[in-house]
Design an enzyme around this catalytic site. Structure first.
Site: not given
Length: 668
Positions: A7-8, A103, A105, A328, A330
């Site tokens: 994701e990043k 991520d 989610d 993680y 979030r």
């Protein structure tokens, strides 16, 4: 060739660190010695097309254009990340196997999925795409995750849920913002009146609380207490419980409003015998609070340190990505997978070594006394979905470089985790009921037996009970035992208005939104986990309302501004109460579980949108005349757009199409 798409960049580096070396770093990717590759997104690489890209006429805002509902959704490359997307396109085309490493989610799932579909990956390659779920960036945890890959198809419903939320936000926010902004201009207001499915009812909550406080009329009420003495000379207090005969002198909350009645009772019981009607003593246990979800952490950090939701989220991101000492962040889950318990010994060992700025010295001591063999209800696989509760990692000893805020937040996370390895708090719950001059009196008490996990609390107070009628200890009595009331006392009190919202209570309202839902049918279907917004977006939505001048701070209090209040007063109830958006969140959650249809959700939303737009058109312009002039220009024009691509809105394509947001996490 296997291509891992993170994701990043920070996640990509963590994945690469767990894979074989030597590695070759190139622009936008990292090559492994066997020819496999790790690359990354930079948040969302795509964003939704602007209305004028569907029709040039939509550049001008007109009620005649509404509703704007795309028949084919269009997406475009973000100008700022176009270079990285170009790199990914080439790598995806070259790869034989794709590994989705967004991520864990709803948003992280969609973020990579949208790139795969935008780049027109073949159906066969999509079918074989694997999912890498990482919630801990330490090398050992990443290696473990790499050995437990799952099929990305298992998460299709989660992706559809994110897709539905993104498109719903676009339809709802864009159309209603245009509608009310146009009506505002007709009334002479030149600012943008922004509406969102979460931000508007959140503002409505604050306005409603402000009005409730202003309309509040304080009134005096009276409590009667009896000072009671046992034959052994032990004293305690018991509170009068008025009978039905006193109802004419009481309010709806059973508070006595008559001073003469209260003083009469106090006088009658002074120097009179008392008889024990009932005396019960039960030893009870209280389990440790569960590890943190993001919202629970933000609420506690606001209470303890006055930190805003955004400050806590920023600190958590640094603790996770830069320092790698928490999992993680979030997360909306407060449970842990049973497999994680195997890491408890290593995590506790790391916490024993943790010392740094702002961290309590008792933290390492708490870890030293923790029992790693203890496994409580926090470890529950059935309660864990894509991610688990926020806890320290095996790198938790690396705290020397933390900022003050990071240290404070990490201290809370670490303490909450340590509590899971301590015994229950045990106390003796006492209850005594007395008859004094034919009046009923009650006494309640909690006597600590063993502090258990509460030994980790800074004040080490055994009782956190908000009921101030509880006494620390009551004497052991028997039924029908004779006592003596030495004195009756009247305590005069005044009702207080509901407290203004703070960071902590506003977040608590968002997570427990069913308490503010007025529709009984909707309230009945909402679960405790359904809330206003998501773990990832709540902080940004609150900040957005401050930036737009709809909310203001007065010390720790959060109030609506004059503009925010006037705007809410103009809107229909459906937009300013949380009922509708709370129901949306419930449906979106059902979509993510495969229990509801994306297409049905969108059809219902479009029908509801049409009704709301009709209501906005019928609203007289005079309703907006009380809006104050904006202090500054609310927004500036964006630069020209890049390449775009279309997807249809059919049910079948809803499973495979993608969307994007202007920001990493959408602000509803």
């Amino acid at each position: 060739m296997i291509l891992y798409i993170a994701e990043k960049p920070s996640l990509a580096r963590a994945i690469a660190a767990a894979l074989p070396s030597p590695q070759k770093k190139e622009e936008g990717c990292i090559w492994l010695p066997n020819g496999d590759c790790v690359s990354w997104c930079i948040g969302h690489l795509l964003e939704q097309a602007e209305p004028h890209q569907y029709n040039p006429a939509y550049k001008s805002w007109s009620l005649d254009h509404l509703p704007i509902v795309p028949t084919e959704w269009q997406w475009q490359e973000k100008a700022s990340t176009k270079k990285q997307l170009s790199i990914l396109k080439k790598l995806i085309k070259k790869a034989s196997v794709l590994v989705h490493a967004g991520d864990p989610d709803r948003e992280g799932q969609l973020l990579v999925d949208e790139v795969l579909h935008y780049t027109k990956v073949s159906a066969q390659k999509l079918k074989s795409t694997q999912r890498l779920l990482i919630s801990d960036l330490t090398p050992s945890a990443v290696k473990k995750a790499l050995h437990t890959l799952r099929s990305n198809n298992e998460f299709a419903a989660l992706s559809r849920s994110a897709l539905g939320r993104a498109r719903a936000d676009w339809l709802f926010g864009l159309n209603l913002t245009r509608a009310y902004t146009i009506k505002g201009r007709q009334a002479g207001y030149q600012g943008v009146l922004s509406i969102g499915r979460v931000q508007t009812p959140l503002l409505g909550l604050v306005v409603a609380r402000d009005k409730e406080r202003e309309a509040f009329v304080a009134k005096d009420f009276y409590q009667v207490w009896a000072n009671v003495q046992t034959p052994q000379g032990t004293c305690f207090q018991a509170k009068w419980r008025p009978s039905e005969a006193c109802q004419p002198y009481m309010d709806t909350d059973n508070r006595v409003l008559s001073a003469s009645l209260a003083h009469n009772v106090a006088s009658r019981i002074t120097d009179k015998p008392a008889r024990v009607i009932e005396a019960s003593y039960q030893q009870k246990k209280q389990a440790a609070p569960l590890p943190y979800s993001l919202s629970a952490l933000q609420i506690d950090a606001a209470k303890a340190f006055g930190l805003s939701a955004q400050h806590v989220l920023d600190a958590c991101q640094a603790l996770y990505e830069r320092h790698q000492i928490i999992t993680y962040p979030r997360s909306d889950c407060r449970y842990l997978p049973t497999q994680q318990h195997k890491d408890a010994t290593a995590v506790l060992a790391a916490l024993r070594r943790a010392e740094g700025e702002g961290l309590s010295k008792e933290l390492s001591k708490g870890a030293l006394n923790a029992d790693p063999t203890r496994k409580n209800k926090a470890w529950n696989d059935k309660q864990v979905t894509a991610h688990h509760a926020i806890i320290p990692t095996t790198q938790a000893h690396k705290v020397a470089s933390l900022s003050k805020t990071e240290a404070l937040v990490f201290g809370l996370i670490a303490r909450q985790y340590l509590m899971q390895f301590y015994p229950d708090y045990t106390y003796l719950a006492s209850y005594i009921q007395l008859d004094i001059e034919k009046g009923l009196f009650e006494a309640k008490g909690n006597t600590p037996v063993a502090l258990g996990w509460k030994v980790l609390l800074p004040n080490k107070k055994p009782a956190d009970d908000a009921d101030n009628e509880n006494q620390n200890e009551l004497p052991k009595l028997n039924n029908n035992e004779a006592l003596w009331c030495t004195k009756g006392m009247v305590q005069e009190k005044t009702t207080t208005p509901p407290a203004a919202f703070t960071d902590a209570t506003l977040l608590a309202a968002m997570t427990g939104i069913s308490r503010f839902v007025s529709n009984k049918d909707i309230k009945a279907i909402l679960r405790d986990t359904d809330g206003l917004g998501t773990e990832a977006t709540r902080a940004s939505i609150i900040e957005l309302l401050f930036k737009r001048g709809f909310l203001i701070r007065q010390g720790k209090q959060i109030n609506a501004s004059q503009t925010g209040r006037a705007f809410i007063d103009c809107l229909p109830e459906q937009l300013v109460t949380p009922d509708m958006t709370a129901q949306w969140e419930s449906i979106l959650n059902s979509i993510s579980l495969g229990e509801a249809s994306y297409q049905d959700f969108m059809i219902h939303l479009e029908n509801n949108l049409n009704d709301l737009l009709i209501a906005s058109r019928d609203m007289p312009s005079s309703a907006l005349q009380n809006l104050p002039s904006p202090n500054k220009t609310p927004f500036s024009k964006r630069k020209s757009r890049g390449k775009k691509v279309s997807f249809t809105r059919s049910a079948s394509n809803a499973k495979t199409t993608s969307t994007s947001h202007t920001k990493r996490r959408s602000k509803a």
